[in-house]
Scaffold this active site. Structure first.
Site, PDB file in Angstrom:
ATOM      1  N   ASP A   9       1.146  -1.312  -0.111  1.00 42.60           N
ATOM      2  CA  ASP A   9      -0.014   0.085  -0.579  1.00 42.60           C
ATOM      3  C   ASP A   9       0.867   0.740   0.283  1.00 42.60           C
ATOM      4  OD1 ASP A   9      -1.717  -1.237  -0.140  1.00 42.60           O
ATOM      5  OD2 ASP A   9      -2.716  -1.666   1.774  1.00 42.60           O
ATOM      6  N   LYS A  31       1.247  -8.124  -2.957  1.00 44.74           N
ATOM      7  CA  LYS A  31      -0.614  -7.240  -2.903  1.00 44.74           C
ATOM      8  C   LYS A  31       0.209  -6.084  -4.556  1.00 44.74           C
ATOM      9  CE  LYS A  31      -4.309  -6.212  -0.647  1.00 44.74           C
ATOM     10  NZ  LYS A  31      -5.100  -4.778  -1.796  1.00 44.74           N
ATOM     11  N   ASP A  58      -4.242  -6.963  -7.698  1.00 45.17           N
ATOM     12  CA  ASP A  58      -6.053  -7.088  -7.228  1.00 45.17           C
ATOM     13  C   ASP A  58      -6.121  -5.241  -8.166  1.00 45.17           C
ATOM     14  OD1 ASP A  58      -8.124  -7.136  -5.642  1.00 45.17           O
ATOM     15  OD2 ASP A  58      -7.123  -5.777  -3.663  1.00 45.17           O
ATOM     16  N   LEU A  59      -6.630  -5.925  -8.959  1.00 47.32           N
ATOM     17  CA  LEU A  59      -7.636  -4.683  -9.406  1.00 47.32           C
ATOM     18  C   LEU A  59      -9.066  -4.865  -9.906  1.00 47.32           C
ATOM     19  CD1 LEU A  59      -5.142  -4.388 -12.871  1.00 47.32           C
ATOM     20  CD2 LEU A  59      -4.637  -3.148 -10.467  1.00 47.32           C
ATOM     21  N   LYS A  60      -9.763  -5.763  -9.186  1.00 44.63           N
ATOM     22  CA  LYS A  60     -11.184  -5.538  -8.835  1.00 44.63           C
ATOM     23  C   LYS A  60     -11.536  -5.496 -10.253  1.00 44.63           C
ATOM     24  CE  LYS A  60     -11.012  -5.473  -3.963  1.00 44.63           C
ATOM     25  NZ  LYS A  60      -9.988  -4.479  -3.457  1.00 44.63           N
ATOM     26  N   HIS A  62     -13.976  -5.072 -13.258  1.00 48.48           N
ATOM     27  CA  HIS A  62     -15.559  -5.694 -13.181  1.00 48.48           C
ATOM     28  C   HIS A  62     -16.235  -4.568 -14.838  1.00 48.48           C
ATOM     29  CE1 HIS A  62     -19.719  -5.010 -11.836  1.00 48.48           C
ATOM     30  NE2 HIS A  62     -19.474  -5.486 -12.934  1.00 48.48           N
ATOM     31  N   ASP A  63     -16.202  -5.071 -15.715  1.00 44.88           N
ATOM     32  CA  ASP A  63     -16.655  -5.052 -17.333  1.00 44.88           C
ATOM     33  C   ASP A  63     -16.877  -5.594 -18.376  1.00 44.88           C
ATOM     34  OD1 ASP A  63     -16.180  -3.255 -19.379  1.00 44.88           O
ATOM     35  OD2 ASP A  63     -14.711  -1.916 -18.775  1.00 44.88           O
ATOM     36  N   ILE A  64     -17.156  -5.718 -19.037  1.00 46.00           N
ATOM     37  CA  ILE A  64     -17.609  -6.044 -20.180  1.00 46.00           C
ATOM     38  C   ILE A  64     -16.642  -7.686 -20.878  1.00 46.00           C
ATOM     39  CG2 ILE A  64     -19.210  -4.537 -21.673  1.00 46.00           C
ATOM     40  CD1 ILE A  64     -16.822  -4.799 -23.871  1.00 46.00           C
ATOM     41  N   PRO A  65     -16.831  -8.678 -20.648  1.00 45.12           N
ATOM     42  CA  PRO A  65     -16.365 -10.671 -20.825  1.00 45.12           C
ATOM     43  C   PRO A  65     -15.177  -9.689 -21.498  1.00 45.12           C
ATOM     44  CG  PRO A  65     -18.884 -10.111 -20.429  1.00 45.12           C
ATOM     45  CD  PRO A  65     -18.905  -8.867 -21.478  1.00 45.12           C
ATOM     46  N   THR A  67     -13.745  -7.371 -22.542  1.00 46.02           N
ATOM     47  CA  THR A  67     -12.685  -6.071 -21.725  1.00 46.02           C
ATOM     48  C   THR A  67     -11.614  -7.061 -20.814  1.00 46.02           C
ATOM     49  OG1 THR A  67     -13.996  -5.017 -22.551  1.00 46.02           O
ATOM     50  CG2 THR A  67     -12.524  -4.080 -20.373  1.00 46.02           C
ATOM     51  N   THR A 118     -16.423  -4.621   1.403  1.00 45.52           N
ATOM     52  CA  THR A 118     -16.424  -4.645   2.938  1.00 45.52           C
ATOM     53  C   THR A 118     -17.171  -3.204   3.191  1.00 45.52           C
ATOM     54  OG1 THR A 118     -14.596  -4.771   3.656  1.00 45.52           O
ATOM     55  CG2 THR A 118     -15.404  -6.686   3.692  1.00 45.52           C
ATOM     56  N   GLN A 192      -9.219  -1.033  10.311  1.00 43.08           N
ATOM     57  CA  GLN A 192     -10.132  -2.656  10.183  1.00 43.08           C
ATOM     58  C   GLN A 192     -11.250  -2.998  11.524  1.00 43.08           C
ATOM     59  OE1 GLN A 192     -10.013  -4.532   7.717  1.00 43.08           O
ATOM     60  NE2 GLN A 192      -8.103  -3.796   6.357  1.00 43.08           N
ATOM     61  N   GLY A 212      -1.006  -6.313   6.041  1.00 46.81           N
ATOM     62  CA  GLY A 212      -0.500  -4.447   4.793  1.00 46.81           C
ATOM     63  C   GLY A 212       0.642  -4.014   6.566  1.00 46.81           C
ATOM     64  N   ARG A 213      -0.125  -3.341   7.350  1.00 44.99           N
ATOM     65  CA  ARG A 213       0.010  -2.164   8.250  1.00 44.99           C
ATOM     66  C   ARG A 213       0.804  -2.917   9.422  1.00 44.99           C
ATOM     67  NH1 ARG A 213      -5.001   1.220   8.566  1.00 44.99           N
ATOM     68  NH2 ARG A 213      -6.243  -0.577   8.037  1.00 44.99           N
TER      69      ARG A 213
HETATM   70  O1  C5P Z   1      -3.190  -2.665   6.511  1.00 47.09           O
HETATM   71  P1  C5P Z   1      -3.853  -3.877   6.735  1.00 47.09           P
HETATM   72  O2  C5P Z   1      -3.834  -5.024   6.871  1.00 47.09           O
HETATM   73  O3  C5P Z   1      -5.436  -3.419   7.260  1.00 47.09           O
HETATM   74  O4  C5P Z   1      -3.992  -3.730   4.460  1.00 47.09           O
HETATM   75  C1  C5P Z   1      -4.890  -4.844   4.774  1.00 47.09           C
HETATM   76  C2  C5P Z   1      -5.190  -4.975   2.912  1.00 47.09           C
HETATM   77  O5  C5P Z   1      -6.373  -5.580   2.126  1.00 47.09           O
HETATM   78  C3  C5P Z   1      -5.031  -3.790   2.153  1.00 47.09           C
HETATM   79  O6  C5P Z   1      -4.308  -3.417   0.976  1.00 47.09           O
HETATM   80  C4  C5P Z   1      -6.474  -3.596   1.894  1.00 47.09           C
HETATM   81  O7  C5P Z   1      -6.810  -2.850   0.992  1.00 47.09           O
HETATM   82  C5  C5P Z   1      -7.459  -4.706   1.667  1.00 47.09           C
HETATM   83  N1  C5P Z   1      -8.191  -5.357   1.592  1.00 47.09           N
HETATM   84  C6  C5P Z   1      -9.190  -4.995   3.214  1.00 47.09           C
HETATM   85  N2  C5P Z   1     -10.754  -5.426   3.646  1.00 47.09           N
HETATM   86  C7  C5P Z   1     -10.827  -5.990   2.397  1.00 47.09           C
HETATM   87  C8  C5P Z   1     -10.124  -5.728   1.315  1.00 47.09           C
HETATM   88  C9  C5P Z   1      -9.202  -5.467   0.376  1.00 47.09           C
HETATM   89  O8  C5P Z   1      -8.558  -4.554   3.897  1.00 47.09           O
HETATM   90  N3  C5P Z   1     -12.239  -5.571   2.616  1.00 47.09           N
END
Ligand code: C5P
Length: 237
Positions: A9, A31, A58-60, A62-65, A67, A118, A192, A212-213
């Site tokens: 991140d 990631k 992780d680009l998620k 969501h478009d036409i099939p 693409t 989420t 979170q 991440g953190r």
């Molecule tokens: O720093 P942290 O451990 O919270 O990072 C978690 C990673 O997972 C981040 O890149 C965050 O965008 C991603 N993520 C999340 N919760 C979700 C979906 C993705 O924390 N529901």
């Protein structure tokens, strides 16, 4: 054996190089999300791959099939290991992503579906005209993804046990469960809300933990990664 994935991140290649150098052999899977990819493009994937690491792109999508099919092929050509799509893109889009990945044979990235972000709640589903309750919508989208060729889903560690129970019997291959929202006991939860410990996530069936953190902001990131890895391994014994 579950995998530990560290979320990059950050927004520049220089920061990525610094994280990878700092963590060294303690982490072999990273990631790359929208922020970093939008800033640095495919070069940042090449940088992480050149360091010998696996990549979750992780680009998620969501478009036409058509693409999505082409975007998956572009990602697969970069050598990424995991890619995300939105299950709500529908059957044909999920199938297009899975088929595009499959053309890469044993180098195919695994296609993961996001069910409901989420950040959404029941009111948002109502606004979207979705009449199911949130847990039913998450299950329905998970099933749609798995029965149309997706390899797995991204979900909260709090949902993973139930999703395992629902999806595994419906799948023709082992299902990949990727869970963010992981915090070692006593760690700062940050923004979170619905967190689980690494051991809890793995015991409930997570195959890949995204952290991440708790690693990147630790005083000793290598020790933090090693402690999480150890907790994951111990939970599987
Ligand atoms: O720093 P942290 O451990 O919270 O990072 C978690 C990673 O997972 C981040 O890149 C965050 O965008 C991603 N993520 C999340 N919760 C979700 C979906 C993705 O924390 N529901």
């Amino acid at each position: 054996m579950a995998d530990l994935i560290v979320a990059l991140d950050v927004s520049t290649k220089a920061e990525v190089a610094d994280v990878i150098a700092r963590l060294g052999d303690a982490v072999d899977f990273y990631k790359i999300g929208l922020e970093l990819f939008s800033a640095e493009g495919p070069d940042v994937v090449r940088l992480v791959k050149a360091a010998g690491k696996r990549v979750f792109l992780d680009l998620k999508l969501h478009d036409i099939p058509r693409t999505v099919e082409r975007a998956v092929k572009s990602g697969a050509a970069l050598g990424v290991d995991l890619m995300t799509i939105h299950a709500s893109g529908g059957k044909a889009m999920i199938r297009a992503a899975a088929d595009a990945a499959a053309t890469f044979g044993d180098k195919a990235p695994k296609i993961l579906a996001v069910t409901c972000l989420t950040s959404l709640d029941q009111t948002d589903l109502d606004d979207l005209g979705v009449q199911r309750a949130m847990p039913d919508q998450v299950e329905a989208l998970g099933l749609l993804a798995i029965t149309n060729g997706a390899d797995g889903i991204v979900c909260s560690p709090r949902e993973v046990a139930n999703m395992n129970k629902v999806l595994t019997p419906a799948a023709s291959k082992p299902v990949v469960f990727v869970t963010p929202g992981v915090r070692p006991a006593g760690a700062d939860v940050g923004d979170q809300k619905r967190v689980a410990t690494p051991a809890g996530a793995v015991r409930d069936g997570s195959t890949h933990l995204v952290v991440g953190r708790p690693i990147l902001e630790a005083a000793d990131p290598i020790a933090a990664a090693a402690a999480i890895r150890q907790e994951m391994d111990a939970a599987l014994k």
